[in-house]
Design an enzyme around this catalytic site. Structure first.
Site, short mmCIF file in Angstrom:
data_model
loop_
_atom_site.label_atom_id
_atom_site.label_comp_id
_atom_site.label_asym_id
_atom_site.label_seq_id
_atom_site.Cartn_x
_atom_site.Cartn_y
_atom_site.Cartn_z
N ILE A 61 -1.78 -7.36 7.75
CA ILE A 61 -1.60 -7.01 9.31
C ILE A 61 -0.87 -7.63 10.03
O ILE A 61 -0.98 -9.09 9.87
CB ILE A 61 -3.13 -6.95 9.94
CG1 ILE A 61 -4.10 -5.76 8.98
CG2 ILE A 61 -2.88 -6.32 11.35
CD1 ILE A 61 -3.37 -4.60 8.85
N TYR A 117 -4.93 -12.22 15.54
CA TYR A 117 -4.09 -12.09 14.32
C TYR A 117 -3.54 -13.58 13.92
O TYR A 117 -3.35 -13.81 12.96
CB TYR A 117 -2.68 -11.11 14.73
CG TYR A 117 -1.57 -11.27 14.06
CD1 TYR A 117 -1.30 -11.02 12.84
CD2 TYR A 117 -0.65 -11.98 14.80
CE1 TYR A 117 0.06 -11.32 12.14
CE2 TYR A 117 0.84 -12.38 14.14
CZ TYR A 117 0.66 -11.81 12.88
OH TYR A 117 2.00 -12.19 12.30
N ASN A 151 4.53 -17.53 14.45
CA ASN A 151 4.59 -18.20 15.68
C ASN A 151 3.15 -18.04 16.58
O ASN A 151 2.81 -18.63 17.39
CB ASN A 151 5.53 -17.88 16.61
CG ASN A 151 5.73 -16.53 17.14
OD1 ASN A 151 5.01 -16.42 18.16
ND2 ASN A 151 6.37 -15.52 16.30
N HIS A 152 2.21 -16.88 16.13
CA HIS A 152 1.18 -16.59 16.97
C HIS A 152 0.05 -17.50 16.64
O HIS A 152 -1.09 -17.73 17.13
CB HIS A 152 0.79 -15.14 16.82
CG HIS A 152 2.10 -14.29 17.45
ND1 HIS A 152 2.21 -14.30 18.78
CD2 HIS A 152 2.86 -13.45 16.83
CE1 HIS A 152 3.25 -13.52 19.06
NE2 HIS A 152 3.47 -12.81 17.81
N LEU A 164 0.70 -1.30 0.10
CA LEU A 164 0.11 0.11 -0.21
C LEU A 164 0.88 1.15 0.04
O LEU A 164 0.40 2.42 -0.45
CB LEU A 164 -0.96 0.05 1.38
CG LEU A 164 -1.94 -1.12 1.42
CD1 LEU A 164 -2.27 -0.83 2.71
CD2 LEU A 164 -2.98 -0.67 0.43
N1 LIG Z 1 8.54 -9.56 11.93
C1 LIG Z 1 8.23 -10.59 12.39
O1 LIG Z 1 8.91 -10.86 13.33
C2 LIG Z 1 7.02 -11.31 11.94
C3 LIG Z 1 6.71 -12.51 12.87
C4 LIG Z 1 5.69 -13.50 12.36
C5 LIG Z 1 5.08 -13.15 11.28
N2 LIG Z 1 5.57 -11.99 10.53
C6 LIG Z 1 4.60 -11.81 9.45
O2 LIG Z 1 5.54 -11.45 8.12
C7 LIG Z 1 4.99 -10.37 7.28
C8 LIG Z 1 5.84 -9.19 7.27
O3 LIG Z 1 6.21 -8.71 8.72
P1 LIG Z 1 6.65 -7.33 9.05
O4 LIG Z 1 6.96 -7.26 10.17
O5 LIG Z 1 7.55 -6.90 7.81
O6 LIG Z 1 5.03 -6.52 8.96
P2 LIG Z 1 5.03 -4.73 8.64
O7 LIG Z 1 3.77 -4.70 9.32
O8 LIG Z 1 6.30 -3.92 8.60
O9 LIG Z 1 4.59 -5.24 6.93
C9 LIG Z 1 3.46 -5.50 6.45
C10 LIG Z 1 3.35 -4.68 5.14
O10 LIG Z 1 1.96 -5.00 4.45
C11 LIG Z 1 1.45 -4.00 4.02
N3 LIG Z 1 -0.24 -4.12 3.92
C12 LIG Z 1 -0.78 -4.25 5.11
N4 LIG Z 1 -1.98 -4.27 4.90
C13 LIG Z 1 -2.03 -4.31 3.39
C14 LIG Z 1 -3.23 -4.64 2.28
N5 LIG Z 1 -4.52 -4.56 2.71
N6 LIG Z 1 -2.63 -4.64 1.08
C15 LIG Z 1 -1.34 -4.62 0.73
N7 LIG Z 1 -0.33 -4.22 1.66
C16 LIG Z 1 -0.88 -4.38 3.01
C17 LIG Z 1 1.61 -2.90 4.92
O11 LIG Z 1 1.70 -1.59 4.33
C18 LIG Z 1 3.24 -3.15 5.35
O12 LIG Z 1 4.23 -2.54 4.69
C19 LIG Z 1 3.41 -9.96 8.02
O13 LIG Z 1 2.54 -11.03 7.20
C20 LIG Z 1 3.66 -10.56 9.34
O14 LIG Z 1 2.42 -11.13 9.83
C21 LIG Z 1 6.26 -11.18 10.78
#
Ligand SMILES: NC(=O)c1ccc[n+]([C@@H]2O[C@H](COP(=O)([O-])OP(=O)(O)OC[C@H]3O[C@@H](n4cnc5c(N)ncnc54)[C@H](O)[C@@H]3O)[C@@H](O)[C@H]2O)c1
Length: 265
Positions: A73, A135, A111-112, A34
């Site tokens: 999210i 989530y 992990n959630h 986005l």
């Molecule tokens: N960072 C971690 O340690 C971690 C742990 C477990 C899972 N995850 C998963 O990994 C992925 C990336 O994590 P992150 O930490 O970079 O999260 P983040 O929130 O930094 O990035 C997520 C991105 O998705 C985009 N986004 C949200 N809703 C959207 C939509 N409707 N359409 C298009 N884009 C959309 C946001 O703009 C954002 O840039 C996520 O799916 C998260 O659930 C991350």
């Protein structure tokens, strides 16, 4: 080597950490989010897309031969936000992939999905899910769609239950959950290269001294994580108060997600 990789959620924390490494697995990369990304490398192009927009996702997926799906999210939020990004968005991605020749998907699960297991339990990827948040429930939904789309349509997915993917571990919980971007990248490489992936679930975690999760069901991938959070242990312990062993956020694997209030209360 993939010809064209699609990275959704590319503007987020994990996306930004992976971007400099993606040339190891793909000739060119379509970044999508986005939020616009302006500092594009020659091998990258950016396409703005809301995952809840079905026709936008159809065009995004058309012509790619692998997908790393990070978009959506990434923390506990009111259900309507989770529904748009992680339920409808996930479904749109799988429908688009089904119509576009089924490029393999690496799905950023979490992990959630299993956060209500205790830290003194060691679980594998076949343990029943125990989500710790709305989530976490949305990530269970994503894994279920990945399972259905493989069994019924042959769409292959690696569902990666990411622990904590950051450049460095930040707290004592991450002594067990840390997943370096470099290890995530090498795991994605294995997912795209392995002859048969099916729908496989793996815990996304580095080679940390402290381990809660057993990845033996995904051993056929031949993936070897190389980084270890223990390298930062002394520094983190010196900066943080000792954990209270009776705090549910310490007892259970999901940490603070376990104790977080309902987001609409
Ligand atoms: N960072 C971690 O340690 C971690 C742990 C477990 C899972 N995850 C998963 O990994 C992925 C990336 O994590 P992150 O930490 O970079 O999260 P983040 O929130 O930094 O990035 C997520 C991105 O998705 C985009 N986004 C949200 N809703 C959207 C939509 N409707 N359409 C298009 N884009 C959309 C946001 O703009 C954002 O840039 C996520 O799916 C998260 O659930 C991350």
């Amino acid at each position: 080597m993939l010809k064209t990789l699609l990275l959704t959620g590319a503007a987020g924390g994990v996306g930004q950490s992976l971007r400099p490494l993606l040339s190891q697995i793909a000739e060119s990369v379509v970044l999508s989010d986005l939020t616009p990304i302006k500092d594009l490398r020659p091998s990258e192009r950016f396409v703005a897309c809301d995952l809840s927009d079905r026709s936008g996702v159809d065009s995004l997926v058309n012509g790619v031969d692998g997908i790393i799906h990070l978009g959506g999210i990434s923390v506990e939020k009111p259900f309507d936000q989770i529904m748009q990004g992680n339920i409808l968005g996930l479904y749109n991605l799988y429908e688009a992939a089904r119509a576009a020749g089924r490029p393999r998907i690496v799905f950023a699960s979490s992990n959630h999905t299993i956060g209500f297991y205790r830290r003194d339990e060691r679980i594998d990827s076949q343990a029943p899910t125990r989500p710790d948040s709305l989530y976490g429930v949305s990530k269970v939904f994503g894994e279920a769609v990945a399972s259905l789309y493989f069994d019924k349509f042959g769409q292959e997915t690696l569902s990666v239950r990411i622990g904590s993917c950051f450049p460095e571990p930040r707290n004592t919980r991450m002594m067990a959950t840390w997943f370096s971007p470099r290890d995530f990248l090498s795991l994605c490489g294995c997912a795209f290269e392995t002859p048969r992936l099916g729908h496989t679930i793996i815990y996304g975690v580095s080679d940390n001294d402290e381990q809660w999760w057993d990845n033996s069901h995904a051993a056929f991938l031949g993936w070897r994580p190389r980084d270890n959070a223990a390298h930062w242990r002394r520094e983190i312990l010196s900066k943080t108060a000792p954990d209270d062993p009776n705090d549910p956020a310490v007892v259970y694997q999901g940490g603070g997600f376990v104790t977080a209030a309902h987001p609409e209360d």
